[in-house]
Design a protein around this motif. Structure first.
Motif, PDB file in Angstrom:
ATOM      1  N   PRO A 186      30.123  32.014  38.240  1.00  0.00           N
ATOM      2  CA  PRO A 186      31.008  32.918  38.933  1.00  0.00           C
ATOM      3  C   PRO A 186      32.125  32.919  39.263  1.00  0.00           C
ATOM      4  O   PRO A 186      32.907  32.142  38.840  1.00  0.00           O
ATOM      5  N   SER A 216      26.842  32.173  45.773  1.00  0.00           N
ATOM      6  CA  SER A 216      27.352  33.407  44.212  1.00  0.00           C
ATOM      7  C   SER A 216      26.123  32.274  42.989  1.00  0.00           C
ATOM      8  O   SER A 216      26.239  33.251  42.539  1.00  0.00           O
ATOM      9  N   GLY A 249      40.520  32.946  45.504  1.00  0.00           N
ATOM     10  CA  GLY A 249      42.014  32.312  44.454  1.00  0.00           C
ATOM     11  C   GLY A 249      43.160  32.284  45.784  1.00  0.00           C
ATOM     12  O   GLY A 249      44.127  32.300  45.324  1.00  0.00           O
ATOM     13  N   SER A 250      41.817  32.095  47.421  1.00  0.00           N
ATOM     14  CA  SER A 250      43.142  31.234  48.647  1.00  0.00           C
ATOM     15  C   SER A 250      44.147  30.538  48.242  1.00  0.00           C
ATOM     16  O   SER A 250      45.320  30.637  48.037  1.00  0.00           O
ATOM     17  N   ARG A 251      43.937  29.378  47.484  1.00  0.00           N
ATOM     18  CA  ARG A 251      45.052  28.239  46.880  1.00  0.00           C
ATOM     19  C   ARG A 251      45.860  28.985  45.601  1.00  0.00           C
ATOM     20  O   ARG A 251      46.776  28.177  45.948  1.00  0.00           O
ATOM     21  N   LYS A 281      42.538  34.997  40.911  1.00  0.00           N
ATOM     22  CA  LYS A 281      43.570  33.694  39.615  1.00  0.00           C
ATOM     23  C   LYS A 281      42.105  34.906  38.843  1.00  0.00           C
ATOM     24  O   LYS A 281      42.855  34.904  37.586  1.00  0.00           O
ATOM     25  N   LYS A 293      40.066  23.400  35.827  1.00  0.00           N
ATOM     26  CA  LYS A 293      40.515  24.770  36.854  1.00  0.00           C
ATOM     27  C   LYS A 293      41.774  25.722  37.338  1.00  0.00           C
ATOM     28  O   LYS A 293      42.781  24.823  37.909  1.00  0.00           O
ATOM     29  N   GLY A 341      28.839  35.542  46.949  1.00  0.00           N
ATOM     30  CA  GLY A 341      28.536  35.234  48.192  1.00  0.00           C
ATOM     31  C   GLY A 341      29.718  34.250  48.812  1.00  0.00           C
ATOM     32  O   GLY A 341      30.794  35.027  47.992  1.00  0.00           O
ATOM     33  N   ALA A 370      33.346  35.366  41.769  1.00  0.00           N
ATOM     34  CA  ALA A 370      33.974  36.293  42.888  1.00  0.00           C
ATOM     35  C   ALA A 370      34.239  35.485  44.233  1.00  0.00           C
ATOM     36  O   ALA A 370      34.637  35.484  45.100  1.00  0.00           O
ATOM     37  N   GLY A 371      35.384  34.292  43.325  1.00  0.00           N
ATOM     38  CA  GLY A 371      35.869  33.927  44.120  1.00  0.00           C
ATOM     39  C   GLY A 371      37.702  34.342  44.526  1.00  0.00           C
ATOM     40  O   GLY A 371      37.724  35.736  43.935  1.00  0.00           O
TER      41      GLY A 371
HETATM   42  N1  LIG Z   1      32.867  32.665  47.368  1.00  0.00           N
HETATM   43  C1  LIG Z   1      32.888  32.015  46.000  1.00  0.00           C
HETATM   44  C2  LIG Z   1      33.994  31.100  45.378  1.00  0.00           C
HETATM   45  C3  LIG Z   1      34.646  30.905  44.763  1.00  0.00           C
HETATM   46  N2  LIG Z   1      33.665  31.423  43.265  1.00  0.00           N
HETATM   47  C4  LIG Z   1      33.938  30.829  41.601  1.00  0.00           C
HETATM   48  O1  LIG Z   1      33.654  29.320  42.190  1.00  0.00           O
HETATM   49  C5  LIG Z   1      34.692  28.943  40.991  1.00  0.00           C
HETATM   50  C6  LIG Z   1      35.494  27.630  41.396  1.00  0.00           C
HETATM   51  O2  LIG Z   1      35.663  28.002  42.398  1.00  0.00           O
HETATM   52  P1  LIG Z   1      37.346  27.568  42.503  1.00  0.00           P
HETATM   53  O3  LIG Z   1      38.271  27.157  41.960  1.00  0.00           O
HETATM   54  O4  LIG Z   1      37.358  26.981  44.321  1.00  0.00           O
HETATM   55  O5  LIG Z   1      38.058  30.020  43.350  1.00  0.00           O
HETATM   56  P2  LIG Z   1      38.278  30.022  44.376  1.00  0.00           P
HETATM   57  O6  LIG Z   1      36.780  29.911  44.875  1.00  0.00           O
HETATM   58  O7  LIG Z   1      38.547  31.829  43.868  1.00  0.00           O
HETATM   59  O8  LIG Z   1      39.835  29.471  45.344  1.00  0.00           O
HETATM   60  P3  LIG Z   1      39.475  29.004  46.034  1.00  0.00           P
HETATM   61  O9  LIG Z   1      38.929  27.943  46.709  1.00  0.00           O
HETATM   62  O10 LIG Z   1      41.453  28.658  45.719  1.00  0.00           O
HETATM   63  O11 LIG Z   1      40.490  30.543  47.164  1.00  0.00           O
HETATM   64  C7  LIG Z   1      35.755  30.059  40.931  1.00  0.00           C
HETATM   65  O12 LIG Z   1      35.707  30.603  39.428  1.00  0.00           O
HETATM   66  C8  LIG Z   1      35.355  30.562  41.473  1.00  0.00           C
HETATM   67  O13 LIG Z   1      35.552  32.195  41.105  1.00  0.00           O
HETATM   68  C9  LIG Z   1      31.939  31.816  43.689  1.00  0.00           C
HETATM   69  O14 LIG Z   1      32.252  32.630  42.427  1.00  0.00           O
HETATM   70  N3  LIG Z   1      32.341  32.618  45.219  1.00  0.00           N
END
Ligand SMILES: Nc1ccn([C@@H]2O[C@H](COP(=O)(O)OP(=O)(O)OP(=O)(O)O)[C@@H](O)[C@H]2O)c(=O)n1
Ligand SMILES: C[C@](O)(CO)[C@H](O)COP(=O)(O)O
Length: 228
Positions: free
Chosen positions: A9, A86, A14-16, A23, A210, A80, A11-12
């Motif tokens: 997955p 996702s 990287g808000s944090r 990221k 992570k 997603g 599709a994040g």
């Molecule tokens: N809607 C989403 C949210 C997360 N991920 C993936 O799930 C993995 C773990 O999530 P996390 O570390 O929380 O990534 P982010 O959602 O990008 O970070 P944040 O919560 O800080 O926004 C990451 O490889 C991220 O790309 C994803 O595919 N789809």
């Protein structure tokens, strides 16, 4: 013999982390972070194919050259709103190739320090397991519960507590069923647990971090540099 496939997955947003781009595309030793993640998976001889789940409107992926990672890699633009969504969409994309008994290793794009040894340990320890399982590390620090003033209200026992990592490895058919029934989870094991099953914890180590906050990226660089 069951085959092994990976779903990543990616599709994040990287808000944090709070960078100018997601990221997974930040520079890590001269490559996008996710390159290291994918290289670990594509290099493993047991893993036949790696599906990378991108956000449908991801503008970053096409800007890099991924050819070095070879023919196992396949992108699907079906990310997603949540990680679970996702992964669920990625599983649908894998439906033509994967049989119910095949193993699926779900691994976060944001864990670039996965080593060959950790992957071997996971695959070997779970080879005959009826449920599947995850890499994890026992909690090492003393745990404090806080109030809304960030003051300690209790010291919590850490006995039997582990930190979940990825890859998380389950049979294709059961993982599809689990995520269809239970998608309010932060990892695949959570969905499998909600079916009433007990995933196995395979001991990994804390180098499989992570990347969540900026300090994690510097740590990941140190870990990868130390392996060269
Ligand atoms: N809607 C989403 C949210 C997360 N991920 C993936 O799930 C993995 C773990 O999530 P996390 O570390 O929380 O990534 P982010 O959602 O990008 O970070 P944040 O919560 O800080 O926004 C990451 O490889 C991220 O790309 C994803 O595919 N789809
Ligand atoms: C799957 C995971 O990496 C295990 O630690 C984690 O649950 C991802 O969750 P996050 O809430 O998106 O960081």
């Amino acid at each position: 013999m069951p085959r092994h496939y990976a779903i990543v997955p990616a599709a994040g947003s990287g808000s944090r982390f709070g960078a100018e781009k997601p990221k997974q595309y930040l520079d890590l030793l001269g490559r996008p972070l996710i390159f290291h993640t994918l290289a670990a998976l594509t290099a493993h001889p047991a893993i036949e194919r790696v599906w990378v789940v991108l956000a449908p409107d991801d503008p970053w992926w096409p800007r890099y050259d991924w050819s070095e990672l070879g023919p196992k890699l396949e992108t699907v633009r079906c990310g997603g709103a949540t990680r679970a969504e996702s992964v669920g969409n990625g599983l649908q994309a894998a439906a033509l190739a994967a049989a119910d008994d095949d193993w699926i290793l779900v691994h976060d794009a944001a864990r670039p320090c996965l080593s060959r040894q950790m992957l071997d340990a996971l695959c070997d320890k779970l080879a005959d397991d009826p449920v599947g399982g995850i890499l994890a590390v026992p909690v090492a620090d003393t745990l404090k519960r806080a109030d809304d003033q960030q003051r300690v209200t209790a010291t919590e026992p850490r006995d039997g507590l582990w930190q979940a990592q990825t890859p998380q490895m389950f049979r294709y058919g059961r993982l599809v069923e689990a995520l269809e029934k239970h998608n309010a989870v932060t990892d695949e094991a959570g969905a499998i647990e909600a079916l009433g099953l007990k995933p196995k914890l395979v001991r990994g180590d804390s180098t499989n971090l992570k990347v969540t906050f900026p300090a994690d990226l510097a740590l990941a660089a140190m870990i990868l540099r130390g392996r060269k």
